[in-house]
Design an enzyme around this catalytic site. Structure first.
Site, PDB file in Angstrom:
ATOM      1  N   CYS A 109       1.763  -0.449  -9.046  1.00 51.17           N
ATOM      2  CA  CYS A 109       2.833  -0.042  -8.305  1.00 51.17           C
ATOM      3  C   CYS A 109       4.183   0.247  -9.036  1.00 51.17           C
ATOM      4  O   CYS A 109       5.075   1.175  -8.940  1.00 51.17           O
ATOM      5  CB  CYS A 109       3.148  -0.963  -7.224  1.00 51.17           C
ATOM      6  N   GLY A 142       2.607   2.605   5.396  1.00 46.68           N
ATOM      7  CA  GLY A 142       3.550   1.828   5.912  1.00 46.68           C
ATOM      8  C   GLY A 142       4.261   2.686   7.130  1.00 46.68           C
ATOM      9  O   GLY A 142       4.725   1.705   7.871  1.00 46.68           O
ATOM     10  N   GLU A 185       5.552  -3.415   0.883  1.00 47.62           N
ATOM     11  CA  GLU A 185       5.797  -2.718  -0.427  1.00 47.62           C
ATOM     12  C   GLU A 185       4.906  -1.553  -0.466  1.00 47.62           C
ATOM     13  O   GLU A 185       3.656  -1.517  -0.122  1.00 47.62           O
ATOM     14  CB  GLU A 185       5.333  -3.698  -1.548  1.00 47.62           C
ATOM     15  N   GLY A 210       0.797  -1.167  -0.006  1.00 47.44           N
ATOM     16  CA  GLY A 210       0.038  -0.269   0.060  1.00 47.44           C
ATOM     17  C   GLY A 210       0.974   1.254  -0.056  1.00 47.44           C
ATOM     18  O   GLY A 210       1.953   1.340  -0.491  1.00 47.44           O
ATOM     19  N   SER A 211       0.251   2.437   0.444  1.00 47.46           N
ATOM     20  CA  SER A 211       0.932   3.511   0.655  1.00 47.46           C
ATOM     21  C   SER A 211       2.204   3.685   1.372  1.00 47.46           C
ATOM     22  O   SER A 211       1.850   3.112   2.429  1.00 47.46           O
ATOM     23  CB  SER A 211      -0.096   4.591   0.636  1.00 47.46           C
TER      24      SER A 211
END
Length: 455
Positions: free
Chosen positions: A263, A212, A229, A207-208
């Site tokens: 991504c 994170g 990630e 995610g963002s």
């Protein structure tokens, strides 16, 4: 009459704002029960032989075959992905799950050391998997499978944008898996936060970057294991001896894939000024052939953006670039503020981007090819590396392509092709695009406790 208030999460088709369905939001009390159940289930699951865990997970994924079309349809309805790409993801989940279950078992097999030593890969306990909406099955799959085969129990928290397809996945897998080994928790960020803070042992997140960072802070008091990630802002460098048409094709395809909501989407392109006119002309020609519309139309290449928030972000990046001097080669300038809202963004090509523009410095996540020219390869490399992100990077060219690739700061680099080597290669980011990684033997082993036995 019961006083219990049950909150529901509504799933919306972004192409027409129609309701697809709903799920019950997981309350704090129910989440606590799920964690307790996961701990109980893991105690016996982790004691099963490795080959048996792998076999059961493979059987569970084989059972998805009958639901492949249903999963693909839900992916399209919940996040707008066109039917062809949704079908690829559903099929990839089915076959990829079985492959990962077999391959990860090899990673967790004990290893003999010189002398009498041995390395064992033991379960960590409970793994919380927090999955994104852009590839709601594929991204979850890559984390769920090695976690289960390692002997952990898993609680999946899917994106609030795609709860129904995640629910279908878990329900079918649970027809084979032992009770409590795989569970699902629904809701927004507050449910994800509660899961992170609960009594689990590891968080695997896609995610963002900001989320994170929040997860890392919440996980710190108990030093929970993390694999994350965290997005990217992937650059592409086009050298003066590149195949111009091939480079233009890649730039458009990578920038527009999944409506740009990927991504490793190419976010910024730096092209040698000697071939820039030809390259830009080719990009516009190719981009003009892309069709935009609802996932229901089999002819379309670009579907809707997932929600109004994401749409507004992409529009703001386009407007910011144009206000700061970029040139619109193709697409909508969005200068007319009173237009009726549409979830779609037309294929967009922008040139003359600069580091001060959001479209270069931030992750846009929309169907935009953003281009600038360079006179010096060293300058292009510096621009490419001028980012907190480092997920992927691409170089197109011949004589100096490998030399340029060696200087790029990214976890995955493609030369005259996309990133990600497939097979047993890790999916890994550099800098703030990643913390830990998954895929490959070493990636699978991040879901296990490495234990050295001397005897």
């Amino acid at each position: 009459m019961s006083d219990i208030h049950i909150e529901t999460l509504i799933s919306i088709d972004p192409s027409n704002d129609e309701t697809v369905g709903s799920v019950v939001i997981t309350s704090p009390a129910i989440l606590a029960q799920k964690v307790k159940s996961a701990a109980s289930a893991q105690a016996s699951w982790g004691k099963r032989p490795l080959h048996e865990r792998s076999r059961l997970v493979q059987q569970a994924y084989a059972a998805l075959e009958e639901a492949e079309e249903s999963m693909a349809l839900l992916i399209s309805r919940e996040m707008g992905k066109d039917t062809r790409r949704a079908g690829y993801e559903a099929s990839g989940t089915l076959h990829g799950g079985r492959y990962l279950a077999a391959e990860s078992a090899k990673a967790f097999a004990s290893q003999r050391l010189a002398g009498n030593g041995e390395i064992q890969y033991r379960p960590l306990g409970i793994v919380g998997v927090i999955a994104p909406w852009n590839y709601p099955l594929a991204m979850a799959n890559n984390l769920i499978v090695p976690a289960l085969v390692a002997g952990n129990s898993v609680i999946l928290k899917p994106s609030e944008e795609t709860p129904l397809v995640a629910d279908l996945l878990v329900n079918i897998l649970n027809e084979t898996l032992p009770e409590g080994v795989l569970q699902i928790a629904h809701g927004g960020g507050e449910v994800g936060e509660a899961l992170v803070k609960s009594n689990i042992n590891m968080i695997a997140f896609t995610g963002s970057l900001q989320t994170g960072r929040d997860i890392m802070a919440s996980a710190a008091p108990q030093l929970k294991r993390l694999v994350m990630e965290l997005g990217g802002n992937d650059p592409m460098i086009v050298l003066n001896d590149a195949d111009i048409f091939a480079a233009a094709q890649f730039a458009v395809a990578s920038s527009f894939e999944n409506a740009g909501q990927m991504c490793t989407s190419t976010e910024r392109v730096y092209v040698d000024e000697k071939i820039a006119d030809q390259f830009e002309k080719a990009v516009v020609s190719i981009a003009s052939q892309y069709k935009v519309g609802s996932w229901r139309d089999s002819r379309i290449n670009i579907g809707p953006l997932v929600n109004k928030k994401q749409h507004a972000k992409v529009v703001s990046h386009i407007q910011d670039a144009l206000e700061k001097g970029a040139t619109l080669l193709l697409g909508d300038s969005f200068s007319e503020k009173q237009k009726p809202f549409s979830p779609f963004i037309q294929p967009t090509v922008i040139s003359n981007i600069k580091p001060t523009m959001k479209i270069e410095s931030e992750e846009t996540f929309g169907p935009v090819v953003a281009i600038d020219r360079f006179g010096s390869v060293d300058d292009a490399i510096a621009r490419a590396n001028n980012s907190i992100y480092g997920l992927g990077a691409v170089v197109f060219g011949q004589s100096a392509a490998k030399k340029v690739a060696r200087q790029l700061q990214a976890g995955m680099i493609g030369i005259n092709q996309g990133v990600g080597a497939g097979g047993d290669a890790p999916w890994v980011g550099a800098k703030q695009s990643g913390f830990g990684y998954h895929g490959s033997m070493e990636g699978h082993r991040q879901f296990a406790q490495v234990t050295v036995i001397n005897h």
